[in-house]
Design an enzyme around this catalytic site. Structure first.
Site, PDB file in Angstrom:
ATOM      1  N   ARG A  51     -10.035  18.766  -7.315  1.00  0.00           N
ATOM      2  CA  ARG A  51      -9.761  19.427  -8.593  1.00  0.00           C
ATOM      3  C   ARG A  51     -10.977  19.415  -9.516  1.00  0.00           C
ATOM      4  NH1 ARG A  51      -4.807  15.821 -10.184  1.00  0.00           N
ATOM      5  NH2 ARG A  51      -6.427  14.412  -9.475  1.00  0.00           N
ATOM      6  N   LYS A 148      -3.458   9.420   7.326  1.00  0.00           N
ATOM      7  CA  LYS A 148      -2.271   8.581   7.288  1.00  0.00           C
ATOM      8  C   LYS A 148      -1.945   8.227   5.854  1.00  0.00           C
ATOM      9  CE  LYS A 148      -2.173   4.214   7.511  1.00  0.00           C
ATOM     10  NZ  LYS A 148      -2.327   2.764   7.540  1.00  0.00           N
ATOM     11  N   HIS A 178      -7.172   6.032  12.906  1.00  0.00           N
ATOM     12  CA  HIS A 178      -8.591   5.734  13.140  1.00  0.00           C
ATOM     13  C   HIS A 178      -8.797   4.632  14.167  1.00  0.00           C
ATOM     14  CE1 HIS A 178      -8.083   2.480  10.168  1.00  0.00           C
ATOM     15  NE2 HIS A 178      -9.219   1.979  10.600  1.00  0.00           N
ATOM     16  N   LYS A 182     -11.926   3.809  17.485  1.00  0.00           N
ATOM     17  CA  LYS A 182     -12.767   2.613  17.625  1.00  0.00           C
ATOM     18  C   LYS A 182     -13.264   2.530  19.067  1.00  0.00           C
ATOM     19  CE  LYS A 182     -10.596  -0.126  13.980  1.00  0.00           C
ATOM     20  NZ  LYS A 182     -11.623  -0.442  12.998  1.00  0.00           N
ATOM     21  N   GLU A 216      -6.816  -9.572   8.960  1.00  0.00           N
ATOM     22  CA  GLU A 216      -7.765  -9.136   7.927  1.00  0.00           C
ATOM     23  C   GLU A 216      -7.929 -10.243   6.891  1.00  0.00           C
ATOM     24  OE1 GLU A 216      -7.571  -4.717   6.985  1.00  0.00           O
ATOM     25  OE2 GLU A 216      -5.458  -5.244   7.175  1.00  0.00           O
ATOM     26  N   ASP A 235       2.350   0.070   7.308  1.00  0.00           N
ATOM     27  CA  ASP A 235       0.915   0.316   7.139  1.00  0.00           C
ATOM     28  C   ASP A 235       0.134   0.084   8.436  1.00  0.00           C
ATOM     29  OD1 ASP A 235      -1.428   0.792   5.458  1.00  0.00           O
ATOM     30  OD2 ASP A 235      -1.879  -1.347   5.730  1.00  0.00           O
ATOM     31  N   HIS A 240      -1.269   1.786  13.927  1.00  0.00           N
ATOM     32  CA  HIS A 240      -2.405   1.206  14.666  1.00  0.00           C
ATOM     33  C   HIS A 240      -1.964   0.278  15.807  1.00  0.00           C
ATOM     34  CE1 HIS A 240      -4.499   2.942  11.417  1.00  0.00           C
ATOM     35  NE2 HIS A 240      -4.468   1.939  10.572  1.00  0.00           N
ATOM     36  N   LYS A 331      -2.733  -9.594   6.001  1.00  0.00           N
ATOM     37  CA  LYS A 331      -3.830  -9.589   5.024  1.00  0.00           C
ATOM     38  C   LYS A 331      -4.114 -11.034   4.609  1.00  0.00           C
ATOM     39  CE  LYS A 331      -3.575  -5.033   4.281  1.00  0.00           C
ATOM     40  NZ  LYS A 331      -4.552  -4.161   4.896  1.00  0.00           N
TER      41      LYS A 331
HETATM   42  P1  NDP Z   1      -8.509   8.910  -3.588  1.00  0.00           P
HETATM   43  O1  NDP Z   1      -7.434   8.778  -4.599  1.00  0.00           O
HETATM   44  O2  NDP Z   1      -9.704   8.048  -3.685  1.00  0.00           O
HETATM   45  O3  NDP Z   1      -9.027  10.414  -3.552  1.00  0.00           O
HETATM   46  C1  NDP Z   1      -8.141  11.514  -3.657  1.00  0.00           C
HETATM   47  C2  NDP Z   1      -8.935  12.801  -3.578  1.00  0.00           C
HETATM   48  O4  NDP Z   1      -8.018  13.892  -3.699  1.00  0.00           O
HETATM   49  C3  NDP Z   1      -9.961  12.965  -4.675  1.00  0.00           C
HETATM   50  O5  NDP Z   1     -11.050  13.684  -4.150  1.00  0.00           O
HETATM   51  C4  NDP Z   1      -9.223  13.814  -5.697  1.00  0.00           C
HETATM   52  O6  NDP Z   1     -10.168  14.484  -6.514  1.00  0.00           O
HETATM   53  C5  NDP Z   1      -8.444  14.746  -4.779  1.00  0.00           C
HETATM   54  N1  NDP Z   1      -7.228  15.314  -5.372  1.00  0.00           N
HETATM   55  C6  NDP Z   1      -6.253  14.658  -6.039  1.00  0.00           C
HETATM   56  N2  NDP Z   1      -5.282  15.518  -6.415  1.00  0.00           N
HETATM   57  C7  NDP Z   1      -5.661  16.733  -5.969  1.00  0.00           C
HETATM   58  C8  NDP Z   1      -5.108  18.033  -6.061  1.00  0.00           C
HETATM   59  N3  NDP Z   1      -3.945  18.252  -6.675  1.00  0.00           N
HETATM   60  N4  NDP Z   1      -5.773  19.051  -5.507  1.00  0.00           N
HETATM   61  C9  NDP Z   1      -6.964  18.860  -4.878  1.00  0.00           C
HETATM   62  N5  NDP Z   1      -7.541  17.663  -4.762  1.00  0.00           N
HETATM   63  C10 NDP Z   1      -6.898  16.614  -5.306  1.00  0.00           C
HETATM   64  O7  NDP Z   1      -7.776   8.746  -2.167  1.00  0.00           O
HETATM   65  P2  NDP Z   1      -8.408   8.201  -0.807  1.00  0.00           P
HETATM   66  O8  NDP Z   1      -9.706   8.866  -0.564  1.00  0.00           O
HETATM   67  O9  NDP Z   1      -8.350   6.717  -0.795  1.00  0.00           O
HETATM   68  O10 NDP Z   1      -7.313   8.669   0.263  1.00  0.00           O
HETATM   69  C11 NDP Z   1      -7.264   9.986   0.744  1.00  0.00           C
HETATM   70  C12 NDP Z   1      -6.284  10.049   1.914  1.00  0.00           C
HETATM   71  O11 NDP Z   1      -6.748   9.211   2.962  1.00  0.00           O
HETATM   72  C13 NDP Z   1      -4.870   9.541   1.583  1.00  0.00           C
HETATM   73  O12 NDP Z   1      -3.953  10.288   2.324  1.00  0.00           O
HETATM   74  C14 NDP Z   1      -4.884   8.113   2.092  1.00  0.00           C
HETATM   75  O13 NDP Z   1      -3.586   7.666   2.418  1.00  0.00           O
HETATM   76  C15 NDP Z   1      -5.763   8.249   3.322  1.00  0.00           C
HETATM   77  N6  NDP Z   1      -6.417   7.010   3.719  1.00  0.00           N
HETATM   78  C16 NDP Z   1      -7.359   6.434   2.910  1.00  0.00           C
HETATM   79  C17 NDP Z   1      -7.976   5.264   3.295  1.00  0.00           C
HETATM   80  C18 NDP Z   1      -9.041   4.643   2.451  1.00  0.00           C
HETATM   81  O14 NDP Z   1      -9.609   3.648   2.908  1.00  0.00           O
HETATM   82  N7  NDP Z   1      -9.340   5.146   1.262  1.00  0.00           N
HETATM   83  C19 NDP Z   1      -7.641   4.592   4.586  1.00  0.00           C
HETATM   84  C20 NDP Z   1      -6.666   5.298   5.374  1.00  0.00           C
HETATM   85  C21 NDP Z   1      -6.090   6.467   4.940  1.00  0.00           C
HETATM   86  P3  NDP Z   1      -9.805  15.137  -7.928  1.00  0.00           P
HETATM   87  O15 NDP Z   1      -9.148  14.075  -8.735  1.00  0.00           O
HETATM   88  O16 NDP Z   1     -11.100  15.638  -8.457  1.00  0.00           O
HETATM   89  O17 NDP Z   1      -8.887  16.264  -7.614  1.00  0.00           O
HETATM   90  C1  BG6 Z   2      -5.697   1.174   7.238  1.00  0.00           C
HETATM   91  C2  BG6 Z   2      -4.677   0.379   6.483  1.00  0.00           C
HETATM   92  O1  BG6 Z   2      -5.080   2.191   7.965  1.00  0.00           O
HETATM   93  O2  BG6 Z   2      -6.372   0.296   8.144  1.00  0.00           O
HETATM   94  C3  BG6 Z   2      -5.330  -0.759   5.739  1.00  0.00           C
HETATM   95  O3  BG6 Z   2      -4.033   1.244   5.548  1.00  0.00           O
HETATM   96  C4  BG6 Z   2      -6.133  -1.618   6.685  1.00  0.00           C
HETATM   97  O4  BG6 Z   2      -4.363  -1.559   5.073  1.00  0.00           O
HETATM   98  C5  BG6 Z   2      -7.079  -0.763   7.510  1.00  0.00           C
HETATM   99  O5  BG6 Z   2      -6.886  -2.539   5.899  1.00  0.00           O
HETATM  100  C6  BG6 Z   2      -7.738  -1.591   8.599  1.00  0.00           C
HETATM  101  O6  BG6 Z   2      -8.729  -0.816   9.241  1.00  0.00           O
HETATM  102  P1  BG6 Z   2     -10.000  -1.511   9.907  1.00  0.00           P
HETATM  103  O7  BG6 Z   2     -10.716  -0.390  10.555  1.00  0.00           O
HETATM  104  O8  BG6 Z   2     -10.765  -2.151   8.781  1.00  0.00           O
HETATM  105  O9  BG6 Z   2      -9.465  -2.526  10.849  1.00  0.00           O
END
Ligand code: NDP
Ligand code: BG6
Length: 484
Positions: A51, A148, A178, A182, A216, A235, A240, A331
């Site tokens: 956004r 996920k 993911h 690995k 972890e 989770d 996994h 955890k």
């Molecule tokens: P964040 O909250 O850090 O990022 C969300 C992103 O989505 C931002 O780029 C945000 O940017 C964008 N966004 C939010 N609302 C909208 C919208 N309405 N339209 C378009 N873009 C939007 O989330 P994560 O990066 O942590 O997670 C992303 C996905 O990955 C999730 O599904 C999460 O479950 C999954 N995931 C994440 C992990 C992680 O380690 N972070 C691990 C495993 C899975 P902006 O606000 O500018 O729109």
């Molecule tokens: C994510 C879980 O999918 O995997 C987290 O949402 C977890 O809770 C992570 O910490 C673990 O991934 P890795 O690659 O660090 O073992």
């Protein structure tokens, strides 16, 4: 040993959520590493979408700082970084809104592989699929990569599968787990199916039990609001750990091809017995030596969500009847350590007499850290003094065995994204697998909720709750130590 790098076809990859945590920590650094290794053609283009209103130049700066934070300095020469950033673009789009889609549709180049990475909140996955379709952004062969969690339970997973299926064929949908990316997880299949050594013994006649541990050290601080509605079962176990169990237990697929592998994994999930309540331990970490406890990390003083789970499960089929699988994950444990240990049965008769204690043969597949494979075998203790036996490890660390190539293990995400571009779904979950995994998980969670169980407490920095030790002790077995 230097890895062979096969360049992929030119592509347009749109990263929805391109400014978020996952994009900054994993997706952009992973793409850069593939670029640096020469796997990406000069015509490849990556477009962030979110956004926030920003120019392509500002997005490149965001990406530059992500690389600085998450790629080792020795792998970041300025010239390569600049060339990589030159292939990045940005489009401002609100998934809920109608602006920006036309620009994105115009930016897609016919004749190139098209991939759309859904790295936004799971609540947006369905709408995003609809919008890509309705605004005619995605071509007929476009691929979507879905993060996920894939649903919260069976009902929501089915709804999401149906929404995606309304706009994309199954061969276009890449559901990420993911763990399948690995390196050692893929090695599990190589060890099993590229060697004659283990497969004849890989059944209940020779395997006493299997342990799968994903431990972890991190807590849930920072992601408490997501985690508290989820817990370790949703989770980690539903996805996994279930995938690891499938790879260990499945029958040999006839080829290393997407549906052949996924058909076999699905059969394992469907063969899982329901888990008896007495075969599960749920835990929650408590404050220890200044480390906050789960309730504080989750921001919910009444939470009954588990940050640890251990369980005994049975795969009811000819191969595995009688071999229990012990699974645990948590955890804030003693160490970050993930491994699979396959323990073989005792020889039927000892020719060395009762005085020589026999110790188990164990095949240990170490997922992280220090990826490698170890086989514990009995040998004669060297030197005089008669036939005394000792249990020693045959140890193959990938770093030692493969030299530079073993040290430079690619991150799971980079491998998986390149598989999307290649059109290879082998390491992605099919819709029916996710469905079956939830169908097995849901009743376990429902039973906890019905009973109103509270998880048992465990100190941060330990191996988890005492009750989990009992889960194995009562079967005359014990967990392997959680070591870094
Ligand atoms: P964040 O909250 O850090 O990022 C969300 C992103 O989505 C931002 O780029 C945000 O940017 C964008 N966004 C939010 N609302 C909208 C919208 N309405 N339209 C378009 N873009 C939007 O989330 P994560 O990066 O942590 O997670 C992303 C996905 O990955 C999730 O599904 C999460 O479950 C999954 N995931 C994440 C992990 C992680 O380690 N972070 C691990 C495993 C899975 P902006 O606000 O500018 O729109
Ligand atoms: C994510 C879980 O999918 O995997 C987290 O949402 C977890 O809770 C992570 O910490 C673990 O991934 P890795 O690659 O660090 O073992």
């Amino acid at each position: 040993m230097v890895a062979r790098v096969i360049p992929v076809d030119p592509f347009d990859l749109v990263i929805f959520g391109g400014t978020g945590d996952l994009a900054r920590r994993k997706i952009l650094p992973g793409l850069y590493r593939r670029f640096r290794d020469g796997q990406m053609p000069a015509e490849a283009r990556m477009i962030g979408a979110a956004r926030s209103d920003m120019t392509a130049e500002a997005y490149r700066e965001l990406a530059r700082s992500a690389l600085e934070d998450h790629v080792a300095a020795e792998r970041r020469d300025p010239e390569t970084v600049a060339r990589f950033l030159g292939q990045l673009g940005y489009v401002a789009i609100d998934v809920h809104g109608d602006k920006g889609w036309l620009d994105l549709a115009d930016a897609m180049r016919p004749g190139h592989v098209q991939a759309f990475y859904f790295s936004v909140a799971p609540g947006l996955f369905g709408t995003l699929a609809e919008k890509l379709h309705d605004h005619k952004v995605a071509g007929p062969d476009a691929r979507i990569v879905v993060e996920k969690p894939f649903g919260h339970d069976l009902g929501s997973a089915r709804t999401l599968n149906a929404t995606l299926a309304a706009h994309f064929d199954e061969h276009q949908i890449y559901r990420i787990d993911h763990y399948l990316g690995k390196e050692t997880v893929q090695n599990l299949m190589a060890v099993r199916f590229a060697n004659m050594l283990f497969e004849p013994l890989w059944n209940a006649q020779f395997v006493d039990h299997v342990q799968i541990t994903v431990a972890e050290t991190v807590g849930v601080g920072g992601r408490g609001s997501y985690y508290d509605g989820s817990g370790a079962m949703r989770d980690m176990v539903q996805n996994h750990i279930m995938q690891l169990l499938c790879l260990i237990a499945m029958e040999p697929p006839n080829r290393f091809e997407p549906d052949a592998v996924r058909d076999e994994k699905l059969k394992v999930i469907r063969a899982l017995d329901p888990v008896a309540p007495g075969d599960i331990v749920r835990g929650q970490y408590v404050p220890t030596n200044g480390t906050p406890g789960y309730l504080e990390d989750a921001g919910n003083p009444d939470s009954r969500t588990e940050s640890y789970v251990a369980m005994k499960v049975h795969v009811s089929n000819w191969r595995w009847k009688g071999t229990p699988f012990y699974l645990r994950t948590g955890k804030r444990l003693r160490a970050r350590s993930s491994e699979i240990a396959v323990t073989f049965r005792e020889p039927p008769h000892s020719i060395f007499g009762e005085s020589e204690r026999w110790a188990e043969n164990v095949l240990i597949i170490r997922l992280q850290p220090n990826e490698g494979i170890k086989l514990k075998v009995m040998i004669k203790e060297p030197g005089p003094g008669g036939m005394r036996l000792v249990n020693v490890p045959l140890d193959m660390s990938f770093a030692d065995a493969l030299g530079e190539g073993g040290n430079d293990i690619p991150d799971a995400y980079e491998r998986l994204i390149m598989d999307v571009i290649r059109g290879n779904q082998t390491l992605f979950m099919r819709g029916d697998e996710v469905d079956a995994a939830w169908a097995w998980t849901d009743p376990v969670i429902a039973a906890w909720q019905e009973r109103g169980d509270r998880p048992v407490p465990y100190d941060a920095g330990t191996s988890g709750p005492e009750d989990a030790l009992m889960l194995m002790h009562r079967d005359g077995r014990r967990w392997r130590e959680i070591r870094p």
